[in-house]
Design an enzyme around this catalytic site. Sequence first.
Site, PDB file in Angstrom:
ATOM      1  N   LEU A   7       0.773  -1.206   0.029  1.00 56.58           N
ATOM      2  CA  LEU A   7      -0.068  -0.090   0.116  1.00 56.58           C
ATOM      3  C   LEU A   7       0.869   1.536   0.178  1.00 56.58           C
ATOM      4  O   LEU A   7       0.507   2.322  -0.120  1.00 56.58           O
ATOM      5  CB  LEU A   7      -1.054   0.226   1.122  1.00 56.58           C
ATOM      6  CG  LEU A   7      -2.072  -1.286   1.143  1.00 56.58           C
ATOM      7  CD1 LEU A   7      -2.880  -0.967   2.426  1.00 56.58           C
ATOM      8  CD2 LEU A   7      -2.613  -1.214  -0.185  1.00 56.58           C
ATOM      9  N   LYS A   8       2.148   1.221   0.072  1.00 53.84           N
ATOM     10  CA  LYS A   8       3.157   2.248  -0.049  1.00 53.84           C
ATOM     11  C   LYS A   8       2.535   3.233   1.101  1.00 53.84           C
ATOM     12  O   LYS A   8       2.050   3.189   2.194  1.00 53.84           O
ATOM     13  CB  LYS A   8       3.159   2.789  -1.535  1.00 53.84           C
ATOM     14  CG  LYS A   8       3.909   1.483  -2.510  1.00 53.84           C
ATOM     15  CD  LYS A   8       3.913   2.393  -3.655  1.00 53.84           C
ATOM     16  CE  LYS A   8       4.928   1.071  -4.547  1.00 53.84           C
ATOM     17  NZ  LYS A   8       5.180   1.728  -5.845  1.00 53.84           N
ATOM     18  N   HIS A  85      13.157  -2.114  -0.677  1.00 55.88           N
ATOM     19  CA  HIS A  85      12.141  -1.764  -1.963  1.00 55.88           C
ATOM     20  C   HIS A  85      12.883  -0.622  -2.642  1.00 55.88           C
ATOM     21  O   HIS A  85      13.613  -0.008  -1.919  1.00 55.88           O
ATOM     22  CB  HIS A  85      10.881  -1.491  -1.466  1.00 55.88           C
ATOM     23  CG  HIS A  85      10.124  -1.342  -2.494  1.00 55.88           C
ATOM     24  ND1 HIS A  85       9.923   0.155  -3.175  1.00 55.88           N
ATOM     25  CD2 HIS A  85       9.088  -2.042  -2.965  1.00 55.88           C
ATOM     26  CE1 HIS A  85       8.969   0.022  -4.044  1.00 55.88           C
ATOM     27  NE2 HIS A  85       8.432  -1.316  -4.037  1.00 55.88           N
ATOM     28  N   GLU A 133      12.279  -6.292  -9.112  1.00 56.35           N
ATOM     29  CA  GLU A 133      11.179  -5.187  -9.837  1.00 56.35           C
ATOM     30  C   GLU A 133      12.229  -4.138 -10.421  1.00 56.35           C
ATOM     31  O   GLU A 133      12.813  -3.051  -9.620  1.00 56.35           O
ATOM     32  CB  GLU A 133      10.572  -4.387  -8.616  1.00 56.35           C
ATOM     33  CG  GLU A 133       9.898  -5.206  -7.726  1.00 56.35           C
ATOM     34  CD  GLU A 133       8.732  -4.274  -6.973  1.00 56.35           C
ATOM     35  OE1 GLU A 133       7.775  -4.428  -6.988  1.00 56.35           O
ATOM     36  OE2 GLU A 133       9.316  -3.701  -5.899  1.00 56.35           O
TER      37      GLU A 133
END
Lengths: 215, 215, 215, 215
Positions: A7-8, A85, A133
């Site tokens: 959900l950042k 991330h 990513e």
Amino acid sequence: MFVLVNLKAYPCDHLEVARAAADVADDTGVRVGVAPQAAHLSAVADTGVETWAQHVSPNDYGSHTGSTLAEAAADAGATGTLLNHSENRLKLADIDGSVQAAERAGLETCVCANNPAQIGAAAALGPDAVAVEPPELIGTGTPVSQADPDVVTGAVDAAAAVDESVDVYCGAGISTGDDVTAASDLGATGVLLASGVAKADDPEAALRDLVSGAK
Amino acid sequence: MFVLVNLKAYPCDHLEVARAAADVADDTGVRVGVAPQAAHLSAVADTGVETWAQHVSPNDYGSHTGSTLAEAAADAGATGTLLNHSENRLKLADIDGSVQAAERAGLETCVCANNPAQIGAAAALGPDAVAVEPPELIGTGTPVSQADPDVVTGAVDAAAAVDESVDVYCGAGISTGDDVTAASDLGATGVLLASGVAKADDPEAALRDLVSGAK
Amino acid sequence: MFVLVNLKAYPCDHLEVARAAADVADDTGVRVGVAPQAAHLSAVADTGVETWAQHVSPNDYGSHTGSTLAEAAADAGATGTLLNHSENRLKLADIDGSVQAAERAGLETCVCANNPAQIGAAAALGPDAVAVEPPELIGTGTPVSQADPDVVTGAVDAAAAVDESVDVYCGAGISTGDDVTAASDLGATGVLLASGVAKADDPEAALRDLVSGAK
Amino acid sequence: MFVLVNLKAYPCDHLEVARAAADVADDTGVRVGVAPQAAHLSAVADTGVETWAQHVSPNDYGSHTGSTLAEAAADAGATGTLLNHSENRLKLADIDGSVQAAERAGLETCVCANNPAQIGAAAALGPDAVAVEPPELIGTGTPVSQADPDVVTGAVDAAAAVDESVDVYCGAGISTGDDVTAASDLGATGVLLASGVAKADDPEAALRDLVSGAK
């Protein structure tokens, strides 16, 4: 397949997404997790959904003001954590420390990285999973499995060469069940996504489509 | 064996150490390098000694004020660079970027790390060498090869498991020829040291003792 | 007016710019400085031009591998240093430490900041000068004195409110003599620029135009 | 006086401390706050005590995985936040951004700093309060008001010179009511403490002693 929704710091309704994810997981048997802001961990965990932290710090208990203590995340209901991330890149030594800290607190770990070389490096630190990513694809809606399938197979190979027990997830641009199937076909055992659910008009419908592609 | 002397930010005479290292290398045929402050690279290189940078930034040419551009280090005479020293820990993605930047500029690379797991991670990024330096032993005068030989053999094994072409150097507490021999016996092909030479009353004598242990 | 040319990590010929700056300063009596990569400090200083570092670290002599020791920059010929450039933002405590370190080494200091509030904060740390550079204008060719003159006057006022002895320089988008005059009219006593000279086909001509606007 | 208890990453019972602080505030009318880990904000706020975050990130809503969004902290029940604690030092530009972010989210702000010069800098960024905490005294049990009273009066003067509306709190080594009185006598309007309560055998008794010194 594991579908993990990050959900950042999105202005979405974290409880709505959490409840939808819990329902979809219950209905379909597909593993679905939600990673909210640290301040929302307990509220999200209370919905019964599998709850992940977005980050934990490498430190143990002690004088670490402003850290995200792994034990506090676990205490609030998290059972796993993302690390490194691309929006929160860590020092190599701190990824190592955070993997150890998460393990101490009983949290599953997924270390993100940009490319196969970094995936190999992340796998060498002994996390439960790694996630590839490419930063340039995050948030684009173009799935990495389509834009650059070699990155996914390269990541799967790089992780396996270092440690065969490390799962490989695939992120960046995932938004449909077809993307999930494509990721799975390339050797990923999970997907990491964010805006595809968090910014959807109907998060539950988006999730149902996504898990339809899970095998 | 490669004996690399890191001058850190020590108040030593960098030219005296550089000239001594150049002489010792000439006289003995043992490979000896010196890593000074970036601002001293050209003066050190002018002595004819093998010159290393202590760090280069991951960026390419461009708008990067305050960076240490690999090409500028090379232009000043460096032929190699340390990366991720425990006093200058880098993000995983930046170690990757800095290894690439150094390679573009024709610099040899040695990525430092704290323990075998991180050594494996560093090796996965494709540097020429890795150096294992347990932070708690740096500057102690107690060589890692004696205090904790398993860290050295663990590092050699971890690097080989990932990429057999990556050399393993050994740092922390090295100050004598015996330490160099011990490191070599454990599988290291180089040593990294600092205070043992930079703070010696007679740097040349210290270097001559060190290289006497090189095979 | 002080015209300070920041060479960043540009692929320009640092010696050509340095010699041009030295000539223009000699011919016109206007103060002109050049801030190259740390590895180029000694070569630039050898041209006789006023030489600035792009950054110095907050540390003193010691175990600080990969730092930019203020004393090493001074030793290589620098007489001043930029700090906290928007491409190299520092922690508040480190700006304080770096200003002290520069002072110890006899370097003049200019702390960059983004807006008047941060300029006031920077001025409170006691540097010789502060430079206001709205990040969104850097490299645009649109001078801050034209795009947003209130930022310059706001910076001049904010610095004066904290410490009247701190000079205010003005950066971002400066490329002509008119820009220098405009900056001066707004209360700046110096300009910071980069691409306007470093990327010019004829750096000396660009410098001559710039200093023509200095009073 | 405002008594703010920072729980850092201590292994204390955050709910026990929160309930004790709520009771003491109710009984005495003295303002008492508790700053737990972000993951514990909602549980602490549920006790009714004034709840502070230990840190918020400078970012707004968006793609900021692993950040501590000010709005999420507020949503979980925080009404204030520490910033730039010596264990979590921030870039100058990020302190500015975090003060703005906190203000947007309706959080009170207290920016920590090490010495009077940095206190002046912090005050220039417009927070509600600043807190002076010499790092070398944190956790020692020797109150800054006794070990170095000039730091406190210097901080009060430095803040007032920049912005008279900014409160000055005093931290480091505070553990008794006498320390609170001493801080107040030196011009502080609040105290920041951690181990004195978090590591006390009887946190409520420690708090009652502390507030007895508040005027």
